[in-house]
Scaffold this motif. Structure first.
Motif, PDB file in Angstrom:
ATOM      1  N   SER A 159       0.830  -1.204   0.000  1.00 55.32           N
ATOM      2  CA  SER A 159       0.000   0.000   0.000  1.00 55.32           C
ATOM      3  C   SER A 159       0.866   1.256   0.000  1.00 55.32           C
ATOM      4  O   SER A 159       0.592   2.221  -0.719  1.00 55.32           O
ATOM      5  CB  SER A 159      -0.927  -0.015   1.208  1.00 55.32           C
ATOM      6  N   GLY A 160       1.927   1.241   0.795  1.00 58.56           N
ATOM      7  CA  GLY A 160       2.834   2.396   0.847  1.00 58.56           C
ATOM      8  C   GLY A 160       3.556   2.621  -0.469  1.00 58.56           C
ATOM      9  O   GLY A 160       3.732   3.758  -0.916  1.00 58.56           O
ATOM     10  N   ILE A 161       3.970   1.551  -1.129  1.00 55.98           N
ATOM     11  CA  ILE A 161       4.657   1.670  -2.422  1.00 55.98           C
ATOM     12  C   ILE A 161       3.710   2.242  -3.474  1.00 55.98           C
ATOM     13  O   ILE A 161       4.104   3.087  -4.281  1.00 55.98           O
ATOM     14  CB  ILE A 161       5.236   0.300  -2.853  1.00 55.98           C
ATOM     15  N   GLN A 162       2.461   1.807  -3.461  1.00 55.76           N
ATOM     16  CA  GLN A 162       1.483   2.338  -4.412  1.00 55.76           C
ATOM     17  C   GLN A 162       1.276   3.836  -4.188  1.00 55.76           C
ATOM     18  O   GLN A 162       1.214   4.612  -5.133  1.00 55.76           O
ATOM     19  CB  GLN A 162       0.157   1.598  -4.287  1.00 55.76           C
ATOM     20  N   GLY A 163       1.194   4.247  -2.921  1.00 53.60           N
ATOM     21  CA  GLY A 163       1.038   5.667  -2.607  1.00 53.60           C
ATOM     22  C   GLY A 163       2.247   6.471  -3.042  1.00 53.60           C
ATOM     23  O   GLY A 163       2.117   7.591  -3.566  1.00 53.60           O
ATOM     24  N   MET A 164       3.438   5.929  -2.834  1.00 54.84           N
ATOM     25  CA  MET A 164       4.658   6.623  -3.242  1.00 54.84           C
ATOM     26  C   MET A 164       4.714   6.750  -4.766  1.00 54.84           C
ATOM     27  O   MET A 164       5.113   7.789  -5.296  1.00 54.84           O
ATOM     28  CB  MET A 164       5.893   5.877  -2.733  1.00 54.84           C
ATOM     29  N   GLN A 165       4.312   5.725  -5.499  1.00 50.37           N
ATOM     30  CA  GLN A 165       4.308   5.775  -6.965  1.00 50.37           C
ATOM     31  C   GLN A 165       3.363   6.860  -7.464  1.00 50.37           C
ATOM     32  O   GLN A 165       3.691   7.597  -8.385  1.00 50.37           O
ATOM     33  CB  GLN A 165       3.920   4.404  -7.542  1.00 50.37           C
ATOM     34  N   GLU A 166       2.194   6.973  -6.848  1.00 55.13           N
ATOM     35  CA  GLU A 166       1.245   8.014  -7.231  1.00 55.13           C
ATOM     36  C   GLU A 166       1.839   9.400  -6.972  1.00 55.13           C
ATOM     37  O   GLU A 166       1.694  10.311  -7.788  1.00 55.13           O
ATOM     38  CB  GLU A 166      -0.065   7.836  -6.464  1.00 55.13           C
ATOM     39  N   SER A 167       2.524   9.564  -5.845  1.00 59.11           N
ATOM     40  CA  SER A 167       3.159  10.849  -5.526  1.00 59.11           C
ATOM     41  C   SER A 167       4.262  11.181  -6.532  1.00 59.11           C
ATOM     42  O   SER A 167       4.376  12.323  -6.980  1.00 59.11           O
ATOM     43  CB  SER A 167       3.755  10.825  -4.118  1.00 59.11           C
ATOM     44  N   LEU A 168       5.067  10.195  -6.891  1.00 62.47           N
ATOM     45  CA  LEU A 168       6.145  10.420  -7.861  1.00 62.47           C
ATOM     46  C   LEU A 168       5.584  10.750  -9.242  1.00 62.47           C
ATOM     47  O   LEU A 168       6.134  11.595  -9.952  1.00 62.47           O
ATOM     48  CB  LEU A 168       7.074   9.211  -7.938  1.00 62.47           C
ATOM     49  N   GLY A 196       2.782  12.291  -9.819  1.00 67.70           N
ATOM     50  CA  GLY A 196       2.315  13.674  -9.712  1.00 67.70           C
ATOM     51  C   GLY A 196       3.462  14.667  -9.765  1.00 67.70           C
ATOM     52  O   GLY A 196       3.375  15.714 -10.422  1.00 67.70           O
ATOM     53  N   LEU A 197       4.565  14.349  -9.101  1.00 65.75           N
ATOM     54  CA  LEU A 197       5.744  15.214  -9.119  1.00 65.75           C
ATOM     55  C   LEU A 197       6.328  15.303 -10.522  1.00 65.75           C
ATOM     56  O   LEU A 197       6.693  16.381 -10.992  1.00 65.75           O
ATOM     57  CB  LEU A 197       6.795  14.698  -8.137  1.00 65.75           C
ATOM     58  N   SER A 216       7.314  18.393 -15.460  1.00 63.43           N
ATOM     59  CA  SER A 216       7.182  18.477 -16.911  1.00 63.43           C
ATOM     60  C   SER A 216       6.415  19.735 -17.313  1.00 63.43           C
ATOM     61  O   SER A 216       6.798  20.439 -18.246  1.00 63.43           O
ATOM     62  CB  SER A 216       6.479  17.237 -17.448  1.00 63.43           C
ATOM     63  N   SER A 217       5.353  20.038 -16.598  1.00 65.26           N
ATOM     64  CA  SER A 217       4.572  21.245 -16.877  1.00 65.26           C
ATOM     65  C   SER A 217       5.406  22.495 -16.640  1.00 65.26           C
ATOM     66  O   SER A 217       5.385  23.441 -17.440  1.00 65.26           O
ATOM     67  CB  SER A 217       3.329  21.301 -15.998  1.00 65.26           C
TER      68      SER A 217
END
Length: 188
Positions: free
Chosen positions: A32-41, A43-44, A49-50
């Motif tokens: 669960s923590g790895i999935q959350g970290m992937q989502e944060s990365l 987004g970053l 890129s923007s």
């Protein structure tokens, strides 16, 4: 959800050992923590890129110096260019037309290491003006020992637009091939 499903189907006469049960709970937490970290990365990465796209868009209409042996002589009459010098020495530049004929040779004298900028007035060695178009730059650096070494020429171009390609941001330059933003050596 997996844990509650497992508990629902667990045999009450053969309960899991507490260590094994706690190990599985820890694994669920880690996933669960790895999935959350992937989502944060993700987004970053999107935000970076923007931000890079907005910064590159501010280059439209400005000049940049990029590694290229091809330069554009505009109707205004000057070709802006340069060379990356790994050491100090005498810089000699040959400018050739589309047919490969040398139209002018510039001896720019002693130059320090780094980026040496120069401009060509668009007149050939015989005083004629060859005209607007693409020209090739060949830069040679003559060291203190008299040995000539070819160095990376740089061409100045005006940024017409910025586009997003598979390899990242690409600058579309007036009269030159598109070049990645990461290749820009100087902003003029």
């Amino acid at each position: 959800r997996l844990m509650t499903t497992q508990l629902q189907y667990q045999d009450p006469f053969k309960p899991m050992e507490s260590g094994e049960f706690l190990g599985q709970i820890a694994q669920f937490s880690t996933v669960s923590g790895i999935q959350g970290m992937q989502e944060s990365l993700d987004g970053l990465a999107a935000a970076l890129s923007s931000n890079q796209t907005l910064q590159a868009a501010s280059l439209v209409g400005r000049g940049v110096m990029v590694p290229s042996s091809a330069a554009w002589l505009g109707s205004e009459g000057k070709l802006e260019a340069g060379a990356e010098l790994p050491f100090s020495g005498r810089l000699v530049v040959e400018i050739s037309d589309a047919a490969g004929q040398v139209v002018d040779r510039l001896d720019l004298g002693a130059q320090p290491a780094g980026v040496a900028r120069f401009s060509w007035d668009g007149q050939s060695a015989d005083g004629k003006r060859p005209g607007e178009g693409a020209y090739s730059i060949n830069a040679m650096l003559v060291g203190a020992d008299g040995v000539a070494e070819q160095v990376q020429p740089l061409a100045a171009g005006t940024v017409n637009s910025v586009s997003m390609g598979a390899s990242g941001l690409v600058l579309n330059l007036n009269g030159m091939d598109p070049i990645p933003l990461s290749a820009v050596r100087q902003i003029l």
